[in-house]
Design an enzyme around this catalytic site. Structure first.
Site, PDB file in Angstrom:
ATOM      1  N   SER A 205       0.822  -1.195   0.000  1.00 39.17           N
ATOM      2  CA  SER A 205       0.000   0.000   0.000  1.00 39.17           C
ATOM      3  C   SER A 205       0.867   1.260   0.000  1.00 39.17           C
ATOM      4  CB  SER A 205      -0.965  -0.038   1.190  1.00 39.17           C
ATOM      5  OG  SER A 205      -1.993   0.909   1.067  1.00 39.17           O
ATOM      6  N   ASP A 333      -9.418  -3.603  -6.049  1.00 43.03           N
ATOM      7  CA  ASP A 333      -8.915  -2.936  -4.845  1.00 43.03           C
ATOM      8  C   ASP A 333      -9.666  -1.616  -4.627  1.00 43.03           C
ATOM      9  OD1 ASP A 333      -7.329  -1.470  -2.937  1.00 43.03           O
ATOM     10  OD2 ASP A 333      -5.616  -2.731  -3.444  1.00 43.03           O
ATOM     11  N   HIS A 362      -8.154  -4.972  -0.801  1.00 40.43           N
ATOM     12  CA  HIS A 362      -6.943  -4.256  -0.406  1.00 40.43           C
ATOM     13  C   HIS A 362      -6.261  -5.020   0.717  1.00 40.43           C
ATOM     14  CE1 HIS A 362      -4.271  -0.828  -0.291  1.00 40.43           C
ATOM     15  NE2 HIS A 362      -4.372  -0.792   1.019  1.00 40.43           N
TER      16      HIS A 362
END
Length: 409
Positions: A205, A333, A362
């Site tokens: 991320s 996502d 995610h």
């Protein structure tokens, strides 16, 4: 990015996990989106990149198989994201913390596996892990990768950003997606401590966004022998736009609250700040943008949050990456938008390979033989990729899987 709202799962997860033996497999039939892709991969996966022909054979056993999401929990991107955040098991690992004081008197925390300083050879490959926004060494996805690398004889260290995972805060400058100075000092520190070892990186991320920026922008990137980027938002402007839509607002509020809670623990450092700072706004942030408006963009000299976000996009730098890089994204996502992936730049870069799964949420990827509560689907592929790079770099024909079987993590 780490999701921090466990109460959200109660209504979504009324049923217990489906036993592995009763799992029904549904094979995807999605056609490959581009005709020039690597041909020997399952059509459920999108595979492209300038390094496609070089790297795909290395992970062919993974690419041959369909991406097969776990029933129920892998069927919806929000359910998968939340399930993985709160119900994936967390491996028990004994860590030894090292606090590194930076040149501007800030502090970051490095978590090493306890005992490895004396148990591993000085030339053991090093894996540097960069968690997502507000994340740290306690997150399940970090622990699973740590254990997998450690069991192959790798030395692993987690880079906890300022204030994250109870890392000390010693200056008013906190976390920033555009500031690469802390990572540069960590890379220099780790390299000087183990000069005979090859260094690799894995980021998730926002950690992936920072890692890819570093690889494409900083001279210190040459110290890395390989890296992997997972769930990278790539374009923070697009990510911010999507976080303001529909159910995604839940993640936005959760992350905003997580950032503000870190700030509240250290308010004494910020009480005398004047100028454009708005500490009350940041300390009571309802969304990420509130925090960035009150603190981040001012600390790092940006005129607006939008300018800060635009200047923090790793998509701007991936074309310049010279380190072997594996990028894995999920098409659904909610935080790292599929439309933000810089596909053309990745296709033109001979050092990059991109894998896009049809589902995964995610930091979810609740699929594969370890689903639903084990490691993410991505972990075996990432580790095989990095081990191949290490074998080539060190001239070792085999991995070091059994090197430390007699030692406990």
């Amino acid at each position: 990015m780490a999701i921090t709202a466990p109460h959200l799962t109660q209504s979504l997860l009324a049923n217990p996990p489906i036993p592995r033996k009763s799992r029904v497999r549904v094979r995807a039939t999605m056609a490959p989106p581009n005709a020039d892709q690597f041909k020997d991969h399952h059509p459920s996966l999108e595979v492209l990149g300038g390094a496609r022909d070089s790297f795909c054979p290395v992970i062919k056993t993974h690419l041959d198989r369909p991406y097969d999401p776990f029933p129920v929990f892998g069927s919806n991107r929000h359910l998968e994201t939340i399930f993985a955040a709160f119900f994936r098991n967390i491996p028990d690992v004994r860590l030894k913390r090292e606090c590194l004081r930076t040149k501007d008197d800030g502090t970051v925390a490095l978590d090493w596996v306890s005992g490895d300083a004396g148990n591993l050879p000085a030339n053991s490959p090093i894996l540097l892990l960069l968690p997502g926004l507000t994340g740290g060494s306690d997150d399940s996805y970090v622990r699973h990768m740590l254990v997998r690398a450690r069991n192959k004889g790798w030395r692993v260290v987690v880079f906890n950003s300022r204030g994250c995972a109870d890392s000390p805060v010693t200056t008013p400058q906190m976390y920033s997606a555009s500031f690469l100075g802390d990572l540069d000092e960590v890379v220099e520190h780790v390299g000087s401590r183990y000069p005979k070892a090859n260094l690799y990186g894995v980021g998730w991320s926002m950690g992936a966004n920072i890692l890819v920026q570093y690889l494409g922008k900083e001279p210190g990137s040459r110290r890395f022998s390989g890296a992997a980027s997972l769930c990278n938002p790539f374009n923070l402007v697009m990510s911010d736009e999507d976080l303001c839509k529909g159910f995604n607002r839940i993640y936005n509020r959760s992350l905003g609250k997580a950032l503000s809670s870190i700030l509240k623990k250290h308010l004494l450092l910020f009480e005398d700040l004047g100028g454009e700072y708005n500490i009350p706004l940041a300390a009571n942030a309802n969304i990420i943008r509130d925090y960035d408006e009150g603190l981040t963009r001012v600390s790092f000299g940006f005129k607006s949050v939008d300018e800060y976000l635009q200047n923090s996009c790793s998509a701007n730098y991936i074309k310049h990456v010279r380190t072997p890089l594996l990028c894995i994204q999920a098409k659904n996502d909610p935080i790292a938008p599929n439309r933000a992936i810089p596909r053309e730049d990745i296709k033109e870069n001979p050092n990059c390979l991109l894998i896009v799964t049809p589902k995964g949420g995610h930091l979810g990827w609740v699929a594969g033989e370890n689903a639903p509560t084990g490691c993410p689907w991505t972990d075996p592929m990432v580790m095989d990729f990095l081990q191949h790079l290490e074998n080539e770099k060190s001239g070792t024909p085999q991995d070091t899987t059994n090197l430390l079987q007699s030692l406990k993590v």
